[in-house]
Scaffold this motif. Structure first.
Motif, mmCIF file in Angstrom:
data_model
loop_
_atom_site.group_PDB
_atom_site.id
_atom_site.type_symbol
_atom_site.label_atom_id
_atom_site.label_comp_id
_atom_site.label_asym_id
_atom_site.label_seq_id
_atom_site.Cartn_x
_atom_site.Cartn_y
_atom_site.Cartn_z
ATOM 1 N N LEU A 1 0.840 -1.198 0.000
ATOM 2 C CA LEU A 1 0.000 0.000 0.000
ATOM 3 C C LEU A 1 0.870 1.241 0.000
ATOM 4 O O LEU A 1 1.853 1.319 0.737
ATOM 5 C CB LEU A 1 -0.915 0.001 1.229
ATOM 6 C CG LEU A 1 -1.779 -1.264 1.389
ATOM 7 C CD1 LEU A 1 -2.426 -1.293 2.762
ATOM 8 C CD2 LEU A 1 -2.838 -1.322 0.297
ATOM 9 N N ASN A 2 0.525 2.214 -0.806
ATOM 10 C CA ASN A 2 1.328 3.431 -0.939
ATOM 11 C C ASN A 2 0.963 4.503 0.074
ATOM 12 O O ASN A 2 1.826 5.227 0.554
ATOM 13 C CB ASN A 2 1.175 4.019 -2.351
ATOM 14 C CG ASN A 2 1.864 3.176 -3.399
ATOM 15 O OD1 ASN A 2 2.770 2.414 -3.085
ATOM 16 N ND2 ASN A 2 1.431 3.306 -4.639
ATOM 17 N N ARG A 3 -0.319 4.631 0.398
ATOM 18 C CA ARG A 3 -0.769 5.732 1.237
ATOM 19 C C ARG A 3 -0.624 5.389 2.718
ATOM 20 O O ARG A 3 -1.006 4.298 3.143
ATOM 21 C CB ARG A 3 -2.231 6.065 0.917
ATOM 22 C CG ARG A 3 -2.446 6.464 -0.529
ATOM 23 C CD ARG A 3 -3.918 6.595 -0.878
ATOM 24 N NE ARG A 3 -4.530 7.696 -0.138
ATOM 25 C CZ ARG A 3 -5.586 7.560 0.640
ATOM 26 N NH1 ARG A 3 -6.125 6.379 0.822
ATOM 27 N NH2 ARG A 3 -6.090 8.605 1.255
ATOM 28 N N PRO A 4 -0.089 6.295 3.534
ATOM 29 C CA PRO A 4 0.022 6.051 4.976
ATOM 30 C C PRO A 4 -1.317 5.746 5.626
ATOM 31 O O PRO A 4 -1.386 4.949 6.566
ATOM 32 C CB PRO A 4 0.617 7.362 5.512
ATOM 33 C CG PRO A 4 1.330 7.966 4.349
ATOM 34 C CD PRO A 4 0.536 7.588 3.148
ATOM 35 N N GLU A 5 -2.407 6.380 5.134
ATOM 36 C CA GLU A 5 -3.731 6.107 5.690
ATOM 37 C C GLU A 5 -4.103 4.640 5.496
ATOM 38 O O GLU A 5 -4.686 4.010 6.392
ATOM 39 C CB GLU A 5 -4.782 7.001 5.024
ATOM 40 C CG GLU A 5 -4.594 8.485 5.290
ATOM 41 C CD GLU A 5 -3.720 9.158 4.256
ATOM 42 O OE1 GLU A 5 -3.825 10.375 4.105
ATOM 43 O OE2 GLU A 5 -2.921 8.455 3.592
ATOM 44 N N ASP A 6 -3.787 4.102 4.318
ATOM 45 C CA ASP A 6 -4.087 2.697 4.049
ATOM 46 C C ASP A 6 -3.271 1.780 4.945
ATOM 47 O O ASP A 6 -3.768 0.744 5.405
ATOM 48 C CB ASP A 6 -3.804 2.371 2.585
ATOM 49 C CG ASP A 6 -4.803 3.027 1.648
ATOM 50 O OD1 ASP A 6 -5.867 3.452 2.140
ATOM 51 O OD2 ASP A 6 -4.522 3.113 0.440
ATOM 52 N N ARG A 7 -2.030 2.137 5.183
ATOM 53 C CA ARG A 7 -1.181 1.307 6.041
ATOM 54 C C ARG A 7 -1.701 1.285 7.476
ATOM 55 O O ARG A 7 -1.659 0.254 8.144
ATOM 56 C CB ARG A 7 0.260 1.813 6.001
ATOM 57 C CG ARG A 7 0.954 1.586 4.666
ATOM 58 C CD ARG A 7 2.331 2.179 4.668
ATOM 59 N NE ARG A 7 2.968 2.051 3.369
ATOM 60 C CZ ARG A 7 3.839 2.926 2.876
ATOM 61 N NH1 ARG A 7 4.164 4.003 3.589
ATOM 62 N NH2 ARG A 7 4.382 2.741 1.689
#
Length: 532
Positions: free
Chosen positions: A139-145
């Protein structure tokens, strides 16, 4: 997490990923979560299917004394299952059910047992710790992580609860061989799911030799220890052809002594600008990577000493449960190895409640989420409180035992529930925040090993717990083979003292800890409270 949120996160990530000709995601993205989760489910079911009931198996099938079993359990699925399937790999049953008339295992039987345990430890610990980072890297986005870490641990705790109940029940009431065989099957299914996701994974480029680079920084710093530091950025080496030039300013002021490793001197570079002496000159990025690692290590060590009491409690709770009334109604008896399920159930429920209700409420009141260190600190305090409750419950159990004879304590094992629930609540605050902090703060070159550091804490903690139990047995009489004749409550009070001292150490480390940048801190804090 709401379905629309997950779909939106997936959609946002798809726009950043590599796309196939049909327009579908080709590598990475939320599609990989299905395979990662399936793998973790198989591994976790198998691991807790044998870990939870290992002490009971050692006591009942290998004729090992109770406290010795607690130490061994802190130390192959197929090899371990064979010990349950083949009578020749186990000692004969005790005569009349007495440990005094038991034949101990032979060297060969112990050898097979320890070999199986060693392989199981590698198989259970290695893949489950590495796959956490692998899943986050998809996952690229910190929110997704942030969402991924919460969902990952929720799945992990729920599967651990199932393994500690359903599989343990089969082992206790049907067959040890069948129970361990199910663990083998769960591992194989998890492996099949993992392999089936290969076309979808985003593969990380090997980071080179990060640990060797860290060693080079130390050696280069020592060799240039007499050089004066410079305030000019042009005096430092940033890499060749921009390959390592991710830092474009002078080295950070913290741990300035290490910055000498990046100072350019005569003879360090070749005419083309590449490094002539790798053990004398390093890039600024390599220096900053080592600094980042040094910053996080004190906090990591404080987590080590909060995990040790939990490891001891996990073993000793089984011994307590074996002496207590474990009946629920007139027909069902809780397996002693299943009591640890309370930790997993309370952890999984607490992860949801904390992330969906507590943190949003906190944000509404303060306009910001609790910092990772604050959340970890709550986990520390919950563990200390759990040890205090454990000591009080054990004091009551010993009083009942002294009044009613040594073999059975007419006290409901439900008294053990509160201490385990408290540990689970602390785990919900502590573990996801710890892993997320490591992932955020570790150097990019070491990010693949960042989440493994959390697993390493538990591994070392179990060794520490075994050593501490052995030390207590040597210098006190608190842990005899019959715990009804000992003072297990004193052991728990000792853990309370250790926990309080460690919490003070954690507060000191937190005071001096600095995030890599204020931007990193704000981004992590805002994302760490993402709703599931």
């Amino acid at each position: 997490m709401a379905t629309t949120e997950l779909q939106q996160s997936s959609s946002d990530h798809d726009t950043e990923g590599q796309m196939s000709s049909s327009g579908r995601i080709k590598h990475g993205g939320w599609i990989t979560f299905l395979f990662v989760t399936g793998t973790v489910m198989g591994l976790t079911l198998a691991a807790w299917g044998w870990i939870s009931n290992l002490m009971v198996y050692l006591i009942e099938e290998f004729n090992v004394k109770s406290v010795d079993a607690a130490q061994i359990s802190n130390v192959g699925s197929i090899l371990f299952a064979l010990t349950a399937m083949l009578d020749s790999l186990r000692p004969p049953p005790c005569e009349r059910g007495s440990l005094d008339l038991c034949k101990p295992p032979s060297r060969v039987q112990f050898g097979v047992l320890y070999s199986g345990l060693a392989l199981l430890s590698v198989g259970a610990g290695g893949p489950r710790s590495v796959i956490t980072t692998m899943g986050a890297n998809q996952l690229n986005r910190p929110e997704d992580r942030a969402i991924f870490f919460n969902l990952y641990f929720f799945t992990n705790y729920m599967c651990a609860a199932i393994g500690s109940t359903a599989i343990v029940y089969i082992e206790d009431n049907v067959s040890w061989a069948l129970g361990f065989g199910i663990c083998v099957l769960a591992s194989l299914i998890g492996l099949a799911i993992f392999l089936s996701g290969r076309p979808f994974y985003c593969y990380d480029k090997p980071p080179g030799r990060p640990f060797l680079d860290l060693a080079r920084v130390i050696v280069a710093c020592f060799r240039k220890r007499k050089l004066p530091l410079s305030s000019r950025s042009e005096d430092y080496y940033y890499g060749f052809d921009g390959k390592a030039n991710t830092v474009d300013a002078t080295p950070a002021k913290n741990f300035r002594i290490l910055s000498r490793a990046a100072l350019k001197t005569e003879g360090d570079l070749k005419p083309d600008g590449s490094v002539a002496k790798p053990w004398r000159l390093c890039t600024v990025q390599q220096v900053e990577d080592l600094k980042a690692l040094i910053r996080i290590l004190p906090l990591w060590s404080s987590n080590l000493f909060v995990s040790t009491p939990k490891a001891i409690q996990a073993s000793l709770t089984v011994l307590q449960a074996l002496t207590m009334d474990r009946h629920l109604g007139s027909h069902f008896k809780i397996p002693a190895g299943s009591f640890q399920v309370l930790v997993f159930i309370s952890s999984s429920i607490s992860v949801v409640l904390v992330d969906r209700f507590l943190f949003p409420m906190w944000r509404k009141l303060t306009s910001r989420s609790p910092t990772p260190l604050q959340r970890i600190g709550v986990g520390h305090t919950m563990v200390v409180l759990s040890m205090a409750v454990s000591a009080l419950v054990e004091s009551k159990r010993l009083k009942v035992a002294h009044n009613h004879g040594p073999n059975f304590v007419p006290m409901l094992a439900l008294w053990l529930f509160p201490q385990l629930v408290l540990v689970g609540i602390g785990e919900a605050f502590h573990m996801p925040s710890q892993v997320g902090l490591y992932y955020q703060e570790f150097p990019m070159s070491l990010r693949n090993t960042a989440t493994s550091m959390a697993a390493m804490v538990y591994a070392i903690a179990f060794y520490f717990s075994s050593a501490l139990i052995d030390l207590i047995r040597r210098v006190t009489e608190w842990l005899p083979d019959d715990i009804n004749k000992g003072r297990l409550d004193n052991v728990y009070w000792l853990l309370v003292v250790v926990g309080i001292l460690n919490f003070g150490y954690f507060l000191m480390c937190s005071t001096f800890f600095k995030y890599q940048s204020n931007a990193d801190k704000e981004r992590y804090v805002s994302n760490s409270g993402s709703d599931m």
